[in-house]
Structures are given as structure tokens and as C-alpha cells.
Design a protein around this motif. Structure first.
Motif, PDB file in Angstrom:
ATOM      1  N   LEU A   1     -21.553  11.142  49.688  1.00  0.00           N
ATOM      2  CA  LEU A   1     -22.872  11.742  49.490  1.00  0.00           C
ATOM      3  C   LEU A   1     -23.614  11.890  50.815  1.00  0.00           C
ATOM      4  CD1 LEU A   1     -24.006   9.916  46.211  1.00  0.00           C
ATOM      5  CD2 LEU A   1     -23.636  12.383  46.488  1.00  0.00           C
ATOM      6  N   ARG A   2     -23.504  10.891  51.677  1.00  0.00           N
ATOM      7  CA  ARG A   2     -24.260  10.949  52.924  1.00  0.00           C
ATOM      8  C   ARG A   2     -23.689  11.955  53.929  1.00  0.00           C
ATOM      9  NH1 ARG A   2     -23.239   5.024  55.706  1.00  0.00           N
ATOM     10  NH2 ARG A   2     -20.999   5.202  56.105  1.00  0.00           N
ATOM     11  N   ASP A   3     -22.600  12.610  53.568  1.00  0.00           N
ATOM     12  CA  ASP A   3     -22.106  13.703  54.402  1.00  0.00           C
ATOM     13  C   ASP A   3     -22.935  14.974  54.206  1.00  0.00           C
ATOM     14  OD1 ASP A   3     -20.078  12.093  55.357  1.00  0.00           O
ATOM     15  OD2 ASP A   3     -18.612  12.788  53.875  1.00  0.00           O
TER      16      ASP A   3
ATOM     17  N   ALA B   1     -18.601  19.860  44.525  1.00  0.00           N
ATOM     18  CA  ALA B   1     -18.234  18.578  45.163  1.00  0.00           C
ATOM     19  C   ALA B   1     -19.401  17.600  45.117  1.00  0.00           C
ATOM     20  CB  ALA B   1     -17.792  18.815  46.606  1.00  0.00           C
ATOM     21  N   PHE B   2     -20.601  18.086  45.357  1.00  0.00           N
ATOM     22  CA  PHE B   2     -21.767  17.208  45.283  1.00  0.00           C
ATOM     23  C   PHE B   2     -21.960  16.705  43.853  1.00  0.00           C
ATOM     24  CE2 PHE B   2     -26.260  16.080  45.141  1.00  0.00           C
ATOM     25  CZ  PHE B   2     -26.394  15.337  46.309  1.00  0.00           C
ATOM     26  N   ALA B   3     -21.783  17.591  42.887  1.00  0.00           N
ATOM     27  CA  ALA B   3     -21.886  17.177  41.481  1.00  0.00           C
ATOM     28  C   ALA B   3     -20.831  16.130  41.145  1.00  0.00           C
ATOM     29  CB  ALA B   3     -21.740  18.390  40.568  1.00  0.00           C
ATOM     30  N   ARG B   4     -19.638  16.279  41.692  1.00  0.00           N
ATOM     31  CA  ARG B   4     -18.567  15.313  41.423  1.00  0.00           C
ATOM     32  C   ARG B   4     -18.907  13.944  42.006  1.00  0.00           C
ATOM     33  NH1 ARG B   4     -14.733  17.913  43.593  1.00  0.00           N
ATOM     34  NH2 ARG B   4     -14.463  16.687  45.494  1.00  0.00           N
TER      35      ARG B   4
ATOM     36  N   GLN C   1     -19.506  10.382  40.013  1.00  0.00           N
ATOM     37  CA  GLN C   1     -18.808   9.137  40.333  1.00  0.00           C
ATOM     38  C   GLN C   1     -19.766   7.992  40.652  1.00  0.00           C
ATOM     39  OE1 GLN C   1     -16.359  10.373  43.605  1.00  0.00           O
ATOM     40  NE2 GLN C   1     -14.945  11.544  42.333  1.00  0.00           N
ATOM     41  N   GLU C   2     -20.871   8.302  41.305  1.00  0.00           N
ATOM     42  CA  GLU C   2     -21.723   7.245  41.850  1.00  0.00           C
ATOM     43  C   GLU C   2     -23.080   7.107  41.164  1.00  0.00           C
ATOM     44  OE1 GLU C   2     -21.895   6.926  46.119  1.00  0.00           O
ATOM     45  OE2 GLU C   2     -20.158   8.264  46.346  1.00  0.00           O
TER      46      GLU C   2
END
Length: 484
Positions: free
Chosen positions: A258-260, A465-468, A472-473
Motif C-alpha cells: 500500500l505504501r508504494d 491492484a490497490f483494491a486487492r 488483503q489488509e
């Protein structure tokens, strides 16, 4: 704790089939039994061809036993929005005039999903002409939200969202010109992806026409973000004519945490005030991201006048759908547009201006649109995604009385026109950008709330990808109570 089988993602269902934990026919019959049990209260699945589906499922089981090469969704039961052509099914768009119009061939999206291994067994409900955030019509009746039967599941892919949330199907395909994928995903607590304009072929989703309208797209809905990526891999790309000249190469996201991501967030806008129940859930997400050391800004914005964006969007939207108007309705729109005060920026005024738009004015609006498109692209040089609401409230109570633009909903204890929230559909849609809707929480009334993840044009895999990562988190799909 793993979800019960009917609520697992399409990717998980396909893995269970490949590992021979369940047969294709057995899995299909499981979903058919659930449709028999739960669909009467929902009216989400409005047409089935069980014999043909069981035949396909048996063939899929035979292929599995023969160790043949399998598609990524081999054996996954699927329903599809009523507006897609599927051979042997009617394609009505909710209009009784088309109730006997039986498709003679599949839409390209249906064909590609079938080629990927799905067992297509039915169709899901829509509003008349796909033009509402409710899903009801005189052909199939009304669809209810599985979280609260007195409320809308959204629209126009409302049957899709309801069927997924209630565990009646494995994966879905919808369409979106006014949040018709994103809105049901938000209202029903599932995932949905509105692709970049033009990357998924519209062939077979035009009710007899062959041209594709402005703004409108087709794309997937699912119970998991990973399913959206798989479905985009399958659906996206040119049709056989365009494929002679170009190939699609959407960039894959290289971000693994996420922090990417560099994230901007917009909680509300003067054009469409958002209820605090929705704002609060998005803010909770933002606070979580900050704790994860994600760079988040609540000030970063593209250099766009949002009032102008809303005006351009509504007029282009109504122009795109104006071919459905009768001659009398078109003449009425011309009269209204000519006589309404120039400073009347109500939805009705914008609608009638759009319904009677001249080509010269369309070109002028299109120029404005493309200047905004460039402003968005400049913004995405500094930020990877924009988080914002999908719509102004959670799912609202059924309201089928009168003209749509005269109906109201309650936002922050005030009645406002239901059409105000069209702003959040156009915020990404009018400038062709992709947007993924992902569930992030529940309202105080226990209704799903989602977030809209907007990315740069052709950045489809980035928003997914952000939604994934959120899945997950932060929060994954949760079934509504009462459907286990």
C-alpha cells in the motif's frame, strides 16, 4: 475463517475445480439450488437455461478428467447482465417492446468468458434502458438488495451486484456509463471495475445497434479484486476488426505494498454533497492508510473546475443516450433547452440541453473534456490514485414513483435530488479513466459502503491492484446476513 463455498471468489472456485475438490456439474447445481432458495426474495436472476448450462458443465467435467488445457475460470458458474446478447436469451434492456427479441449469437464478452471456462447459466436484472440506480422494469419486475429487501441493489447492473452478494453466482459482467458497475458494487458490498473507455469490446451490448456510444464501457463485477484482474485479462482487447490493426497492452502494476502508492482523497464536493456515513468510512480508510505510512493528501486535486466537469458530463451523457428518445420527446427537449434560463444548472436543464445537443456544441464540450483529460493526466504524474465516493449515500429505499429526476434521497438529513449523485459517476467516466469500486465498511444501518479508486487512463491494473491490497489488509467481501 474461509468463506463458505458459494461466497468464495471465482479464482477460489476455479482452483477447487482444478484440484477436483468439487465437480463442475456439482458446483453449478449448488448455485442453481441457491437461486431456487434465495432468488424469489431478490429477483436478481431473471432468466436461466439450466439444460444448456448442465450440458456445458458435464463437458467441463469431461475435459477435466481428460487433462485437457483449462481456461482460468474453468467450471465457474456465471450469470451476466441482461443487456448482453447471449444466444437463446432475450435481450430487452427492460423494455417490453423487446421481450421477444431472442439473441442469435453471443456478445463478445460472453464468448470470451465462456472460452475462459465459465458455465454461463443465466441473466440478471436491469432498469428500463439501463437508466436508473434501481433495477426494475415491466418485463422482469423489481430486484431487491440482499442487505435490505426494502432497498435498491443499485443500477443498472443491480441484478449483477445482488446475485454476487447473495452467493447466487460466481462472477458477473456489467456495463457502466453512469456508475452502473460501480454503484451496485457499492450498494451490495462487492467489487466492480469500470474499465478505461474502449479497452473492452462493446460488441453485442448495443441492443441491435452496431456502434458504441460515448463514455459507456463494459466490465466485471466480482467478490474479489483478483477476480477483476482475471476477468479483465479475459475480456479486454479489440474485436476481430480492430484486432487487425492494434493490440492492447495495459501496463501491469509493479506496486506490491500500500505504501508504494501516492494517494489523493476527496470526501465530498459542492456538486454532490456526500452523506457523513459515507465520508466517515472513507476517512477511516484514509486513517488506516496513514498508519501504514502511505503518502495521502486530502488537498491534491487535478486543475479542473468540478462544476464545469459536471456540466460537460451530464450533457455528453444525455447526448450519448438521446437516440432512445421518441421524436416528440426530442422536440420537447429542444423546446426546453431553448427556453430555460442560461443560468439554470439544474439536472433537468442540463439533461434537456444534452438530449437536444447539436453536433457543434458536442464538439465544443468534447474539447473541454479533453482539456480535463490532460489535467487528470498531469495530476497522475504526482499521484497514483484518487480515492473518492462512489455515490452520496448507501443503498436507498425503493422509490419508483414519478420521473427519476424529480425523486429525492436524504443526504445529511436533507432531501436532495437523487440525480445529484451523477457527479461521482462522471468524475472519472467523462474523461475515459478507469475506476474500481471496493467495499470498505458498513453504515450505522448495516449497509455496505464502498470506495471509488480512480487511476490514470489505461491504469486499470493499478486501481485493481490497490483494491486487492485493501482486500488483503483492510476489508474483504462479507456476505449479507441470512444467506448461508
Amino acid at each position: 475463517m474461509p468463506l463458505d463455498l458459494p461466497f468464495q471468489t471465482a479464482k477460489q472456485l476455479a482452483a477447487a475445480v482444478r484440484k477436483k475438490k468439487i465437480g463442475c456439474l456439482e458446483l453449478l447445481d449448488l448455485y442453481l439450488k441457491r437461486v431456487e432458495t434465495y432468488n424469489p426474495r431478490l429477483n436478481a436472476v431473471i432468466a436461466t437455461d439450466i439444460d444448456a448450462a448442465r450440458k456445458r458443465a458435464r463437458a467441463a467435467d469431461t475435459a477435466l478428467k481428460a487433462n485437457k488445457k483449462l481456461g482460468p475460470l474453468h467450471g465457474v458458474p456465471m450469470t451476466i447482465k441482461e443487456s448482453f446478447d447471449v444466444e437463446g436469451y432475450a435481450t430487452t434492456w427492460g423494455d417490453p417492446a423487446f421481450k421477444d427479441k431472442i439473441a442469435e449469437q453471443n456478445s463478445l464478452v460472453a464468448d470470451r468468458m465462456i472460452d475462459a471456462g465459465v458455465i454461463l447459466f443465466g441473466k440478471t436484472n436491469v432498469p428500463l434502458n439501463l437508466a436508473d440506480w434501481q433495477s426494475y422494469n415491466d418485463v422482469y419486475g423489481s430486484t431487491n438488495n440482499p442487505w435490505d429487501l426494502a432497498r435498491t441493489p443499485g443500477g443498472s447492473s443491480g441484478g449483477s451486484g445482488a446475485a454476487l452478494a447473495a452467493g447466487l453466482t460466481g462472477i458477473e459482467a456489467g456495463s457502466d456509463i453512469g456508475a452502473s458497475i460501480r454503484n451496485p458494487a457499492h450498494y451490495c458490498g462487492v467489487f466492480g471495475h469500470k474499465p478505461t473507455y474502449g479497452v473492452v469490446s462493446y460488441k453485442g451490448h448495443t441492443r441491435g445497434n452496431v456502434s458504441v456510444g460515448d463514455i459507456t464501457v463494459v466490465g466485471p463485477l466480482a467478490r474479489g479484486a483478483g477476480d477483476l484482474e482475471i476477468a479483465m485479462d479475459i475480456m479486454a482487447g479489440p474485436d476481430e476488426i480492430d484486432g487487425r490493426g492494434w493490440k492492447l497492452a495495459l501496463p501491469r502494476s509493479k506496486k506490491e505494498r500500500l505504501r508504494d502508492f501516492k494517494v489523493a482523497v476527496l470526501l465530498s464536493d459542492p456538486n454532490a454533497e456526500v452523506d457523513h456515513t459515507v465520508q466517515d468510512e472513507i476517512q477511516r480508510l484514509v486513517d488506516f492508510l496513514a498508519k501504514k505510512k502511505v503518502k495521502v493528501s486530502d488537498k491534491a486535486r487535478p486543475t479542473i473546475d468540478t462544476a464545469e466537469l459536471n456540466d460537460v458530463y451530464v450533457r455528453l451523457l444525455r447526448a450519448a443516450t438521446s437516440t432512445r428518445l421518441s421524436e416528440a420527446a426530442y422536440q420537447e427537449a429542444q423546446h426546453d433547452a431553448a427556453t430555460l434560463p442560461a443560468d439554470d444548472m439544474s439536472y433537468f436543464a442540463q439533461m434537456q440541453r444534452g438530449n437536444s445537443l447539436s453536433h457543434r456544441t458536442w464538439l465544443q464540450l468534447n474539447e473541454k473534456r479533453h482539456r480535463m483529460r490532460l489535467a487528470w493526466d498531469a495530476f497522475f504524474q504526482d499521484y497514483d490514485i484518487m480515492l473518492c465516493p462512489v455515490s452520496v449515500t448507501a443503498a436507498f429505499p425503493h422509490d419508483q414513483e414519478g420521473l427519476r429526476h424529480k425523486r429525492t434521497i436524504v443526504v445529511n438529513n436533507n432531501k436532495v435530488p437523487v440525480v445529484d449523485q451523477i457527479f461521482w459517476a462522471g468524475y472519472a467516466g467523462v474523461t475515459f479513466m478507469p475506476a474500481t469500486a471496493a467495499p470498505i465498511g458498513l453504515s450505522p444501518d448495516g449497509l455496505p459502503i464502498g470506495v471509488q479508486i480512480i487511476g490514470p487512463q489505461y491504469g486499470d491494473y493499478s486501481t485493481i491492484a490497490f483494491a486487492r491490497l485493501l482486500e488483503q489488509e483492510y476489508r474483504s467481501f462479507e456476505p449479507p446476513p441470512g444467506y448461508h
